[in-house]
Design a protein around this motif. Structure first.
Motif, PDB file in Angstrom:
ATOM      1  N   HIS A  45      23.391 -30.417 -74.006  1.00 16.68           N
ATOM      2  CA  HIS A  45      21.734 -30.687 -73.610  1.00 16.68           C
ATOM      3  C   HIS A  45      21.768 -32.074 -73.971  1.00 16.68           C
ATOM      4  N   THR A  47      19.082 -34.649 -75.854  1.00 17.52           N
ATOM      5  CA  THR A  47      17.518 -33.993 -76.009  1.00 17.52           C
ATOM      6  C   THR A  47      17.440 -35.357 -77.425  1.00 17.52           C
ATOM      7  N   ARG A  48      15.399 -35.606 -77.154  1.00 20.59           N
ATOM      8  CA  ARG A  48      14.613 -36.938 -77.488  1.00 20.59           C
ATOM      9  C   ARG A  48      15.157 -36.230 -78.898  1.00 20.59           C
TER      10      ARG A  48
END
Length: 230
Positions: A45, A47-48
Motif C-alpha cells: 500500500h 500512502t502519503r
DNA sequence: CTGTGGATTTGCT
DNA sequence: GCAAATCCACAGG
C-alpha cells in the motif's frame, strides 16, 4: 539529458516498490488454486506517509456460486449485491467489506468476469513501514511482528485499508496505490486446514498458511496437512 | 492462560 | 430483527 529520460521512462512504482507486479493472468484460475500461490507474495500500500507492505502468510479461498462444490460461507454465494459486486467483475481487484460494524476484511478477486471466486487475506508478516503499521494498530513502535497484521481485520487496520477508499481497486495496475508483488520469496510447502470464523461449509479444506510462521493468526495450532506447491 | 460480551455495517428473513 | 469471513477489554483462575 539521457539520465532524465531514463527517470521519466521508469515505471512510477519501480523505484520504491519491491519485486514485480503480479499480472492479471495470475488471478484467472479458481480461488483454491490462486490462494496457495499468494503465500509469500507482498501486499503493498503506497500512502502519503510512505510504503506499507507485508508478506502474505495466511489466506482462505471462497468459491463462487457457479462452482460445482457449493460454498455457503462465501459472500458471493447468493449472487451479486451492492456490497459484493466487485467479486463478479474482473479478476485481480480488491474486495474490501465492513464486518461487525467496526472492522474491514480484504479479499483478492479471482476468475473471469461473471465467476465470483475470491481469496481472503488473513495474515501478513510486516515488511515495509513496520513502525507506521504498528502505529495504525495503536501498538508500540517496537511491538512484536506477530501482533501487527495477524488477522484479516488487523491487517486492514495496519495497512490503512477501508471499504470506501480501497474496495474495487485494481491490484495489477502500475499506478494503483494497492498492489500485489512478487519479490522472489519462494514458497514450496503450504499448510492446508479448514477455514476460521465461519458457520457454514466448515469442513472444506480451503485455508492455506506458511507452516510454523509466527505471524499466522489464531491461538490454537489447527490440524491440517502439508502440501507441496509450485 | 481461558472465556465472555460489546461495538454497530450489511444483507437477508 | 438478527447473524456475520472480527477484535479487544476485562474478568477469573
Amino acid at each position: 539529458m539521457e539520465e532524465v529520460a531514463q527517470v521519466v521512462r521508469r515505471r512510477p512504482d519501480a523505484a520504491e516498490n519491491p519485486g514485480r507486479l503480479l499480472r492479471r493472468s495470475f488471478f484467472h484460475p479458481p480461488p483454491e488454486r490462486v490462494a496457495p500461490r499468494l503465500l509469500g507474495k507482498l501486499l503493498v500500500h503506497s500512502t502519503r506517509a510512505g510504503v506499507l507492505a507485508g508478506r502474505i502468510v495466511e489466506v482462505e479461498a471462497y468459491l463462487g456460486p457457479h462452482n460445482e462444490q457449493p460454498d455457503p460461507a462465501a459472500h458471493s454465494h447468493r449472487g451479486p449485491t451492492p456490497r459484493n459486486r466487485v467479486i463478479f467483475e474482473t479478476a485481480g481487484h480488491a474486495y474490501v467489506y465492513a464486518i461487525y460494524g467496526r472492522y474491514y476484511c480484504m479479499n483478492v478477486t479471482c476468475e473471469p468476469e461473471g465467476q465470483a471466486g475470491c481469496v481472503l487475506v488473513r495474515a501478513l508478516e510486516p515488511v515495509l513501514g513496520v513502525a507506521q503499521m504498528a502505529r495504525n494498530r495503536g501498538l508500540a513502535i517496537h511491538a512484536p511482528l506477530r501482533g501487527i497484521a495477524s488477522g484479516p481485520s488487523r491487517l486492514c487496520q495496519a495497512l490503512g485499508l477501508t471499504r470506501t477508499r480501497h474496495n474495487g481497486l485494481d491490484l495489477t495496475d502500475p499506478s494503483s496505490p494497492l498492489q500485489l508483488r512478487d519479490d522472489g520469496f519462494a514458497v514450496t510447502v503450504a499448510l492446508v486446514t479448514t477455514r476460521i470464523g465461519i458457520r457454514h461449509a466448515v469442513e472444506l479444506p480451503l485455508r492455506f498458511a506458511l507452516p510454523g510462521h509466527g505471524c499466522v493468526s489464531g491461538r490454537k495450532s489447527l490440524t491440517g496437512k502439508c502440501v507441496r506447491i509450485g
